[in-house]
Design a protein around this motif. Structure first.
Motif, short mmCIF file in Angstrom:
data_model
loop_
_atom_site.label_atom_id
_atom_site.label_comp_id
_atom_site.label_asym_id
_atom_site.label_seq_id
_atom_site.Cartn_x
_atom_site.Cartn_y
_atom_site.Cartn_z
N MET A 1 0.85 -1.19 0.00
CA MET A 1 0.00 0.00 0.00
C MET A 1 0.88 1.24 0.00
SD MET A 1 -3.55 -1.14 1.40
CE MET A 1 -4.09 0.34 1.99
N VAL A 2 0.48 2.24 -0.74
CA VAL A 2 1.20 3.49 -0.84
C VAL A 2 0.65 4.46 0.20
CG1 VAL A 2 1.76 5.43 -2.35
CG2 VAL A 2 1.54 3.14 -3.31
N PRO A 3 1.49 4.92 1.15
CA PRO A 3 0.99 5.82 2.19
C PRO A 3 0.70 7.22 1.64
CG PRO A 3 3.32 5.37 2.52
CD PRO A 3 2.89 4.56 1.35
N ALA A 4 -0.47 7.74 1.99
CA ALA A 4 -0.88 9.07 1.53
C ALA A 4 -1.53 9.83 2.67
CB ALA A 4 -1.88 8.94 0.38
N VAL A 5 -1.19 11.12 2.78
CA VAL A 5 -1.88 11.98 3.73
C VAL A 5 -2.97 12.72 2.96
CG1 VAL A 5 -0.26 13.94 3.54
CG2 VAL A 5 -1.67 13.69 5.57
N GLU A 27 -2.74 3.68 1.58
CA GLU A 27 -3.01 3.65 3.01
C GLU A 27 -3.23 5.11 3.41
OE1 GLU A 27 -0.64 2.86 7.16
OE2 GLU A 27 0.06 1.86 5.34
N VAL A 28 -4.46 5.48 3.70
CA VAL A 28 -4.84 6.88 3.92
C VAL A 28 -4.66 7.29 5.37
CG1 VAL A 28 -6.72 8.57 3.78
CG2 VAL A 28 -6.48 6.82 2.01
N THR A 61 4.43 9.33 1.06
CA THR A 61 5.00 9.64 -0.25
C THR A 61 4.01 10.40 -1.13
OG1 THR A 61 4.27 7.52 -1.13
CG2 THR A 61 6.52 7.64 -0.24
N THR A 62 2.76 10.46 -0.68
CA THR A 62 1.71 11.10 -1.48
C THR A 62 0.92 12.06 -0.61
OG1 THR A 62 1.50 9.10 -2.83
CG2 THR A 62 -0.34 10.66 -2.90
N VAL A 63 0.66 13.26 -1.16
CA VAL A 63 -0.14 14.26 -0.47
C VAL A 63 -1.35 14.60 -1.33
CG1 VAL A 63 -0.22 16.62 0.42
CG2 VAL A 63 1.87 15.28 0.67
N VAL A 64 -2.53 14.49 -0.74
CA VAL A 64 -3.76 14.92 -1.41
C VAL A 64 -4.32 16.03 -0.53
CG1 VAL A 64 -6.03 14.23 -2.26
CG2 VAL A 64 -4.13 12.58 -2.30
N HIS A 65 -4.18 17.26 -1.01
CA HIS A 65 -4.56 18.43 -0.22
C HIS A 65 -5.98 18.87 -0.56
CE1 HIS A 65 -4.41 22.07 2.01
NE2 HIS A 65 -4.28 22.85 0.96
N CYS A 66 -6.92 18.50 0.30
CA CYS A 66 -8.32 18.89 0.13
C CYS A 66 -8.77 19.80 1.26
CB CYS A 66 -9.22 17.66 0.11
SG CYS A 66 -8.89 16.56 -1.26
#
Length: 117
Positions: A1-5, A27-28, A61-66
């Motif tokens: 799973m790719v960790p993302a915030v 992985e959120v 490794t991933t940022v989703v800025h909402c």
């Protein structure tokens, strides 16, 4: 799973994106100032030590800025906070893959002498 915030995980957009990100193999780690079903960390994007801890503890490794401020937040936050959260965040995360926001992209374009933005 790719960790993302996922910032704004309790908000309208975040609530719909979290399940989608999970389906897509992420992985959120949900971050919001308000607790919610998809929020694993209650806190602010402006809490630098919290952000550092989230990234370190979860190998993000991933940022989703909402995360965003909107009309109901007018009474609780300054005009500057609205600009920083909704537009800016320029350089907040301190490294190229952590930086995001409209003004950061504009700064990047200026730095590389882009002819069109």
């Amino acid at each position: 799973m790719v960790p993302a915030v996922l910032t704004g995980s309790s908000g309208w957009l975040g609530r719909f994106l979290a399940p989608r990100l999970r389906r897509d193999g992420h992985e959120v780690v949900g971050l919001d100032v308000v607790d919610g079903k998809d929020t694993t960390v209650v806190g602010s994007v402006f809490d630098r030590s919290l952000i550092d801890r989230i990234f370190t503890d979860n190998d993000i490794t991933t940022v989703v800025h909402c995360g965003a401020l909107h009309k109901p937040d007018i009474a609780r936050y300054s005009a500057r906070a609205f600009v920083d959260v909704n537009v800016g965040m320029s350089g907040f995360f301190g490294s190229p893959f952590h930086a995001f926001g409209t003004s950061q992209r504009a700064d990047d374009a200026k730095a590389c002498r882009a002819k069109r933005v």
